[in-house]
Design a protein around this motif. Structure first.
Motif, PDB file in Angstrom:
ATOM      1  N   ASP A  38       0.843  -1.212   0.000  1.00 14.29           N
ATOM      2  CA  ASP A  38       0.000   0.000   0.000  1.00 14.29           C
ATOM      3  C   ASP A  38       0.875   1.256   0.000  1.00 14.29           C
ATOM      4  N   THR A  39       1.922   1.233   0.812  1.00 14.42           N
ATOM      5  CA  THR A  39       2.827   2.396   0.883  1.00 14.42           C
ATOM      6  C   THR A  39       3.538   2.604  -0.453  1.00 14.42           C
ATOM      7  N   LEU A  40       4.006   1.493  -1.032  1.00 18.17           N
ATOM      8  CA  LEU A  40       4.697   1.593  -2.326  1.00 18.17           C
ATOM      9  C   LEU A  40       3.738   2.125  -3.398  1.00 18.17           C
ATOM     10  N   SER A  41       2.496   1.656  -3.356  1.00 17.24           N
ATOM     11  CA  SER A  41       1.493   2.095  -4.349  1.00 17.24           C
ATOM     12  C   SER A  41       1.218   3.585  -4.208  1.00 17.24           C
ATOM     13  N   GLU A  42       1.151   4.012  -2.962  1.00 13.57           N
ATOM     14  CA  GLU A  42       0.940   5.443  -2.709  1.00 13.57           C
ATOM     15  C   GLU A  42       2.089   6.259  -3.302  1.00 13.57           C
ATOM     16  N   ALA A  43       3.301   5.738  -3.144  1.00 17.15           N
ATOM     17  CA  ALA A  43       4.479   6.445  -3.655  1.00 17.15           C
ATOM     18  C   ALA A  43       4.475   6.493  -5.182  1.00 17.15           C
ATOM     19  N   ARG A  86      -3.404  -9.006  -5.113  1.00 16.70           N
ATOM     20  CA  ARG A  86      -3.317  -7.549  -5.173  1.00 16.70           C
ATOM     21  C   ARG A  86      -3.776  -7.008  -6.516  1.00 16.70           C
ATOM     22  N   PHE A  87      -4.046  -7.907  -7.481  1.00 13.46           N
ATOM     23  CA  PHE A  87      -4.435  -7.417  -8.804  1.00 13.46           C
ATOM     24  C   PHE A  87      -5.831  -6.816  -8.746  1.00 13.46           C
ATOM     25  N   ILE A  88      -5.960  -5.605  -9.311  1.00  9.82           N
ATOM     26  CA  ILE A  88      -7.260  -4.936  -9.221  1.00  9.82           C
ATOM     27  C   ILE A  88      -8.113  -5.154 -10.465  1.00  9.82           C
ATOM     28  N   ALA A  89      -7.488  -5.471 -11.582  1.00 12.11           N
ATOM     29  CA  ALA A  89      -8.243  -5.775 -12.806  1.00 12.11           C
ATOM     30  C   ALA A  89      -7.273  -6.313 -13.849  1.00 12.11           C
ATOM     31  N   LYS A  90      -7.829  -7.046 -14.813  1.00 18.85           N
ATOM     32  CA  LYS A  90      -6.978  -7.595 -15.878  1.00 18.85           C
ATOM     33  C   LYS A  90      -7.072  -6.716 -17.129  1.00 18.85           C
ATOM     34  N   ALA A 114       2.421  -1.146 -12.373  1.00 17.74           N
ATOM     35  CA  ALA A 114       2.896  -0.572 -11.102  1.00 17.74           C
ATOM     36  C   ALA A 114       1.731  -0.222 -10.178  1.00 17.74           C
ATOM     37  N   GLU A 115       0.568   0.065 -10.763  1.00 20.36           N
ATOM     38  CA  GLU A 115      -0.603   0.446  -9.948  1.00 20.36           C
ATOM     39  C   GLU A 115      -1.471  -0.749  -9.583  1.00 20.36           C
ATOM     40  N   GLY A 116      -1.020  -1.957  -9.914  1.00 19.46           N
ATOM     41  CA  GLY A 116      -1.734  -3.138  -9.454  1.00 19.46           C
ATOM     42  C   GLY A 116      -2.613  -3.836 -10.472  1.00 19.46           C
ATOM     43  N   PHE A 117      -2.579  -3.395 -11.731  1.00 16.00           N
ATOM     44  CA  PHE A 117      -3.343  -4.109 -12.753  1.00 16.00           C
ATOM     45  C   PHE A 117      -2.545  -5.335 -13.209  1.00 16.00           C
TER      46      PHE A 117
END
Lengths: 211, 218
Positions: A38-43, A86-90, A114-117
């Motif tokens: 979460d911290t890395l994603s925020e960064a 952690r994947f939010i969408a494909k 990088a944003e989790g897709f």
């Protein structure tokens, strides 16, 4: 310096070795991996904002993405696939057939990743059927189609038309990219949106996924 | 038909940095680049200079034989040209990207785009020098390219590549009208007593492609 501050610094400074060191340390010392991600994603989101504001140049944003990728390469295998996905969408992404421009699409793919897709990058000069078959195969949420020429933009329309013919248009959101793509073109062919850089593309993708 | 080769181009850090900046940024437009970024750009420029092979080919034509007429009707002669920086830099850029070295890759790509523009500028100026006797007491336009100035990519590229043997400098046209190597530029400029001198310069501000990454007017 605490781990949060250090990990944020690693991403914003594009410091790959520090990002890897933090990821290894987090696993070894049983840190909360999800909190660290979460911290890395925020960064990485902050790096994107800094780029859009003109504080970051593109290579600096890319170094941040490289550091994020390096950290995630270590952290992801430590997550439980069932509980901690952690994947939010494909996303299926590629440059349409007839067009070998690759770099813009690759930057969008990197920032989405990088944003989790979960990104499936099909490369350049990709036939419409390949986009659609892959999207169906992996049960994707988004299809991102890049075209850098007015002559290859027609492939974006062909993709939308083919989705309609196969009665699966509603199954996917379709985003268009490329210098000649305008909002008028998006409306004309019935796509879901366009963005003029990788950061805006990620924001739009998240908006379409209602994230 | 003439070929221009064996020349060097100069690269300007300010232009490379402009290409590496977000087109949307409203703030910090004059932000200075960090020393580490400037160092990385220098390293990439050193790589690029060994890989760039700038070349151009051109010929001069009677404008009355060229279409679309609205672009050439006030002109007497038209120069058509194709130029390129070759394929080596493009290949190296792809290698960096494939290895995940995105930062190096985007810098090399910006250098390649800037190099292609500088090559076009050099070729343009050399043609004007070569034709100095023919253009005495005439006016000439800035260069303009297919895809701009309402000159469709398909019609413009087909005409230029039909009239010039661009393959002799290593440039080919795909069926989608894309030049290979990508970092190539095709262009025309008009010569005559009554040419529209603003042709080729009013492109961006009047263009509908407001999101174009190459747009120079914000």
């Amino acid at each position: 310096m605490d781990l949060d501050t250090k990990s944020k610094e690693a991403i914003l400074n594009g410091n790959i070795s520090l990002a890897e060191e933090i990821a290894r340390k987090a696993i070894l010392e049983n840190y909360d991996i999800n909190a660290l991600i979460d911290t890395l994603s925020e960064a990485i989101r902050e790096a994107g904002d800094l780029f859009e504001e003109g504080e970051f140049f593109l290579p600096e944003l890319m170094r941040s993405a490289e550091a994020m990728k390096a950290a995630m390469g270590i952290l992801t295998p430590a997550l439980s696939p069932e509980k901690d996905s952690r994947f939010i969408a494909k996303v299926i992404i590629g440059t349409i057939e007839g067009d070998i421009h690759d770099i813009g699409k690759t930057l969008v793919a990197s920032m989405l990743s990088a944003e989790g897709f979960e990104v499936y990058d099909l490369g350049a000069d990709v036939p419409v059927a390949t986009f659609i078959d892959k999207a169906v195969e992996v049960d994707a949420h988004l299809i991102c189609v890049s075209a850098l020429l007015t002559t290859t933009m027609v492939g974006q329309k062909k993709l939308i038309d083919t989705l309609k013919e196969r009665n699966i248009r509603e199954k996917f959101k379709v985003l268009l990219g490329g210098a000649p793509v305008s909002k008028g073109w998006v409306e004309e062919i019935g796509a879901d949106g366009t963005a003029d850089n990788a950061i805006s593309a990620v924001k739009l993708a998240k908006k379409l996924m209602m994230l | 038909m003439s070929i221009i080769e064996d020349f060097q181009i100069c690269l300007n850090d300010k232009e490379i940095l402009r290409l590496l900046r977000s087109g949307n940024s409203t703030k910090a437009r004059n932000k200075e680049a960090s020393q580490s970024l400037l160092h990385e750009i220098k390293e990439m420029k050193d790589i690029a200079m060994d890989l760039i092979k700038p070349r151009g080919i051109y010929n001069i034509f009677n404008s009355k034989n060229l279409v679309p007429r609205f672009l050439f009707e006030k002109s007497e002669k038209t120069v058509l040209a194709v130029c390129t920086i070759g394929e080596n830099l493009e290949k190296r850029c792809s290698e960096f990207i494939k290895k995940g070295k995105l930062s190096n890759g985007v810098i090399l790509d910006a250098i390649a785009s800037h190099s292609a523009e500088e090559t076009a500028e050099y070729v343009n100026q050399t043609i004007l020098n070569d034709l100095s006797e023919e253009i005495i007491e005439k006016d000439f336009t800035s260069r303009f390219s297919p895809g701009y100035c309402q000159w469709t990519l398909e019609k413009g590229q087909n005409m230029i590549f039909k009239l010039l043997q661009a393959e002799s400098i290593g440039v080919e046209l795909s069926s989608s009208m894309m030049m290979n190597p990508i970092k190539s530029v095709s262009f025309a400029f008009n010569i005559g007593e009554e040419v529209d001198k603003e042709l080729g310069t009013r492109g961006c501000e009047d263009c509908d492609l407001v999101n174009c990454v190459y747009r120079r007017v914000k």
